[in-house]
Design a protein around this motif. Structure first.
Motif, PDB file in Angstrom:
ATOM      1  N   ALA A 193       0.846  -1.208   0.000  1.00 50.05           N
ATOM      2  CA  ALA A 193       0.000   0.000   0.000  1.00 50.05           C
ATOM      3  C   ALA A 193       0.875   1.250   0.000  1.00 50.05           C
ATOM      4  CB  ALA A 193      -0.923  -0.013   1.211  1.00 50.05           C
ATOM      5  N   LYS A 194       1.936   1.218   0.789  1.00 49.80           N
ATOM      6  CA  LYS A 194       2.834   2.373   0.896  1.00 49.80           C
ATOM      7  C   LYS A 194       3.518   2.614  -0.465  1.00 49.80           C
ATOM      8  CE  LYS A 194       6.244   4.094   4.202  1.00 49.80           C
ATOM      9  NZ  LYS A 194       7.296   4.487   3.300  1.00 49.80           N
ATOM     10  N   ALA A 195       4.005   1.520  -1.048  1.00 52.79           N
ATOM     11  CA  ALA A 195       4.693   1.653  -2.341  1.00 52.79           C
ATOM     12  C   ALA A 195       3.720   2.163  -3.405  1.00 52.79           C
ATOM     13  CB  ALA A 195       5.281   0.305  -2.767  1.00 52.79           C
ATOM     14  N   TYR A 196       2.480   1.689  -3.364  1.00 50.93           N
ATOM     15  CA  TYR A 196       1.491   2.110  -4.372  1.00 50.93           C
ATOM     16  C   TYR A 196       1.204   3.603  -4.255  1.00 50.93           C
ATOM     17  CZ  TYR A 196      -2.645   2.371  -7.290  1.00 50.93           C
ATOM     18  OH  TYR A 196      -3.536   2.736  -8.285  1.00 50.93           O
ATOM     19  N   ILE A 197       0.893   4.056  -3.049  1.00 48.97           N
ATOM     20  CA  ILE A 197       0.497   5.472  -2.940  1.00 48.97           C
ATOM     21  C   ILE A 197       1.676   6.422  -3.108  1.00 48.97           C
ATOM     22  CG2 ILE A 197      -1.614   5.064  -1.589  1.00 48.97           C
ATOM     23  CD1 ILE A 197      -0.186   5.950   0.872  1.00 48.97           C
ATOM     24  N   GLU A 198       2.893   5.887  -2.994  1.00 48.01           N
ATOM     25  CA  GLU A 198       4.073   6.747  -3.184  1.00 48.01           C
ATOM     26  C   GLU A 198       4.526   6.816  -4.633  1.00 48.01           C
ATOM     27  OE1 GLU A 198       6.975   5.456  -0.340  1.00 48.01           O
ATOM     28  OE2 GLU A 198       5.995   6.580   1.276  1.00 48.01           O
ATOM     29  N   ASP A 199       3.956   5.989  -5.489  1.00 48.27           N
ATOM     30  CA  ASP A 199       4.350   6.028  -6.902  1.00 48.27           C
ATOM     31  C   ASP A 199       3.989   7.395  -7.504  1.00 48.27           C
ATOM     32  OD1 ASP A 199       4.881   4.314  -9.558  1.00 48.27           O
ATOM     33  OD2 ASP A 199       3.171   5.676  -9.882  1.00 48.27           O
ATOM     34  N   GLU A 200       4.879   7.915  -8.314  1.00 49.01           N
ATOM     35  CA  GLU A 200       4.703   9.261  -8.879  1.00 49.01           C
ATOM     36  C   GLU A 200       3.409   9.405  -9.701  1.00 49.01           C
ATOM     37  OE1 GLU A 200       6.165  12.046  -8.141  1.00 49.01           O
ATOM     38  OE2 GLU A 200       7.314  10.844  -6.717  1.00 49.01           O
ATOM     39  N   HIS A 201       3.094   8.388 -10.507  1.00 47.21           N
ATOM     40  CA  HIS A 201       1.880   8.474 -11.342  1.00 47.21           C
ATOM     41  C   HIS A 201       0.628   8.367 -10.478  1.00 47.21           C
ATOM     42  CE1 HIS A 201       4.225   8.230 -14.967  1.00 47.21           C
ATOM     43  NE2 HIS A 201       4.892   7.232 -14.456  1.00 47.21           N
ATOM     44  N   VAL A 202       0.698   7.486  -9.498  1.00 47.10           N
ATOM     45  CA  VAL A 202      -0.459   7.275  -8.616  1.00 47.10           C
ATOM     46  C   VAL A 202      -0.764   8.548  -7.845  1.00 47.10           C
ATOM     47  CG1 VAL A 202      -1.283   5.986  -6.595  1.00 47.10           C
ATOM     48  CG2 VAL A 202      -0.040   4.782  -8.406  1.00 47.10           C
ATOM     49  N   LYS A 203       0.299   9.129  -7.263  1.00 45.70           N
ATOM     50  CA  LYS A 203       0.151  10.335  -6.439  1.00 45.70           C
ATOM     51  C   LYS A 203      -0.641  11.428  -7.142  1.00 45.70           C
ATOM     52  CE  LYS A 203       4.372  10.654  -3.815  1.00 45.70           C
ATOM     53  NZ  LYS A 203       5.685  11.288  -3.919  1.00 45.70           N
TER      54      LYS A 203
END
Ligand SMILES: N[C@@H](CCC(=O)N[C@@H](CS)C(=O)NCC(=O)O)C(=O)O
Length: 231
Positions: A193-203
């Motif tokens: 979850a942390k890695a997902y929400i920290e992704d530049e595109h996701v953010k």
């Protein structure tokens, strides 16, 4: 991002809209986002999704609209160049589709009801939904297999399908006072979850947390009276 190549009809705070936005961003497709008021649906939405009358809807060129988030993700993956969202290996593609469908067809309801159910619903009480949700979470935890993302090192179909678990989960936990996912019980999912929400595109296309809290808090009583997730 350049001239829009596609138009997305979505709505603020929807995990289904997010799925499509993040796919477009990961593929590098410039798009125009049209925000829909679902209490007063526009002609644009009703014309382009007369079957379900739901967002998200993708308009690309002059051809009929594409509806249903998982269908749109696959369409965008195939119609545009850019990094692949689905694996190229047919077996791995089938597996990714299986788990994306698992999220919508088996995971979503007990997950939602773990937060919002208060009374006996269809013979099930709150604790039954929590147990069912945790069983499903364990299955997803197993699918991570020590990887950063479900598809390996990069975000793919299953990660996008599971985005609600990454960003919306904490909002529901805060509003409803129910803790479903802890690092002790689900270390892989917590890391994911942390890695997902920290992704530049996701953010760039995650709804702001405070606004989500406000929106879902305002609907709290309505959701609590529902026998299933809102559509
Ligand atoms: N299965 C659909 C679900 C989409 C969905 O539930 N959209 C909701 C908003 S989050 C909606 O448009 N609801 C309006 C309605 O049901 O009238 C998908 O994956 O696209």
């Amino acid at each position: 991002m350049g001239e829009p190549a596609a138009k997305l009809i979505g709505t603020f705070g929807s995990g289904f809209s997010h799925r499509v936005e993040v796919t477009l961003r990961l593929k590098g497709v410039p798009y125009e986002l049209v925000l829909e008021d679902l209490r007063n649906k526009s002609d644009l939405l009703l014309t382009h999704n007369p079957v379900h009358k739901m967002i998200p809807v993708l308009l690309h060129g002059d051809r009929p609209a594409i509806c249903e988030s998982l269908v749109i993700i696959e369409y965008v993956d195939e119609a545009f160049a850019g990094p692949s969202i689905l694996p190229t290996d047919p077996h791995k593609r089938a597996e990714a589709r299986f788990w994306a469908r698992f999220i919508d067809e088996k995971f979503a309801r007990p997950f939602w009801m773990s937060f919002w159910s208060t009374a006996d619903v269809g013979g099930k009480v709150h604790e039954d939904f929590v147990n069912e949700a945790k069983g499903n979470l364990l299955l997803l935890e197993g699918q991570l297999n020590g990887n950063s993302f479900f598809g390996g090192d990069t975000i793919g179909l299953v990660d996008i399908a599971a985005a609600g678990l990454a960003h919306w989960l904490g909002v529901f936990e805060e509003i409803c006072g129910v803790t479903l996912v802890t690092n002790e019980e689900f270390p892989g999912l917590t890391r994911w979850a942390k890695a997902y929400i920290e992704d530049e595109h996701v953010k760039q296309c995650l709804p702001e947390r405070g606004q989500l809290v406000a929106m879902f808090s305002a609907c709290r009583e309505m959701f609590r009276g529902m026998p299933t997730a809102p559509k």
